[in-house]
Design an enzyme around this catalytic site. Structure first.
Site, PDB file in Angstrom:
ATOM      1  N   THR A  98      -3.311   3.019  -3.407  1.00  0.00           N
ATOM      2  CA  THR A  98      -2.383   4.137  -3.251  1.00  0.00           C
ATOM      3  C   THR A  98      -3.078   5.292  -2.542  1.00  0.00           C
ATOM      4  O   THR A  98      -4.150   5.728  -2.953  1.00  0.00           O
ATOM      5  CB  THR A  98      -1.872   4.600  -4.626  1.00  0.00           C
ATOM      6  N   HIS A  99      -2.455   5.762  -1.474  1.00  0.00           N
ATOM      7  CA  HIS A  99      -3.005   6.860  -0.678  1.00  0.00           C
ATOM      8  C   HIS A  99      -2.114   8.083  -0.826  1.00  0.00           C
ATOM      9  O   HIS A  99      -0.897   7.986  -0.681  1.00  0.00           O
ATOM     10  CB  HIS A  99      -3.081   6.469   0.801  1.00  0.00           C
ATOM     11  N   MET A 146       0.839  -1.175   0.000  1.00  0.00           N
ATOM     12  CA  MET A 146       0.000   0.000   0.000  1.00  0.00           C
ATOM     13  C   MET A 146       0.886   1.240   0.000  1.00  0.00           C
ATOM     14  O   MET A 146       1.399   1.642   1.029  1.00  0.00           O
ATOM     15  CB  MET A 146      -0.908  -0.003   1.233  1.00  0.00           C
ATOM     16  N   PRO A 147       1.098   1.863  -1.144  1.00  0.00           N
ATOM     17  CA  PRO A 147       1.882   3.096  -1.178  1.00  0.00           C
ATOM     18  C   PRO A 147       1.154   4.230  -0.458  1.00  0.00           C
ATOM     19  O   PRO A 147      -0.062   4.374  -0.551  1.00  0.00           O
ATOM     20  CB  PRO A 147       1.999   3.409  -2.669  1.00  0.00           C
ATOM     21  N   TYR A 148       1.946   5.020   0.243  1.00  0.00           N
ATOM     22  CA  TYR A 148       1.457   6.202   0.965  1.00  0.00           C
ATOM     23  C   TYR A 148       2.382   7.347   0.602  1.00  0.00           C
ATOM     24  O   TYR A 148       3.591   7.258   0.800  1.00  0.00           O
ATOM     25  CB  TYR A 148       1.485   5.932   2.469  1.00  0.00           C
TER      26      TYR A 148
END
Length: 72
Positions: free
Chosen positions: A40-41, A1-3
């Protein structure tokens, strides 16, 4: 989960500009890292000029003096 967190000074960044940043960063993460855009956040945080500084001074003070950041 990219942040991804983007911090900018609070100087009138519009809703539309923020949407373009979110869309562009998400597309970049998807293209470069092959990550699912739904995971992606992207967070955009606006910082008051009094709370941001460089060269030993608050940005608000530097702006009052007519000084801006220089790019190299």
């Amino acid at each position: 989960m990219p942040y991804v967190k983007i911090e900018v000074t609070r100087e009138g960044v519009t809703r539309e500009q923020k949407q373009l940043l979110i869309k562009g960063v998400t597309a970049l993460i998807t293209d470069v890292l092959d990550k699912d855009p739904h995971l992606t956040h992207v967070i955009i945080q606006e910082i008051e000029l009094d709370d941001w500084g460089y060269a030993g001074e608050q940005t608000s003070v530097l702006r009052e003096k007519g000084i801006t950041a220089h790019r190299k």
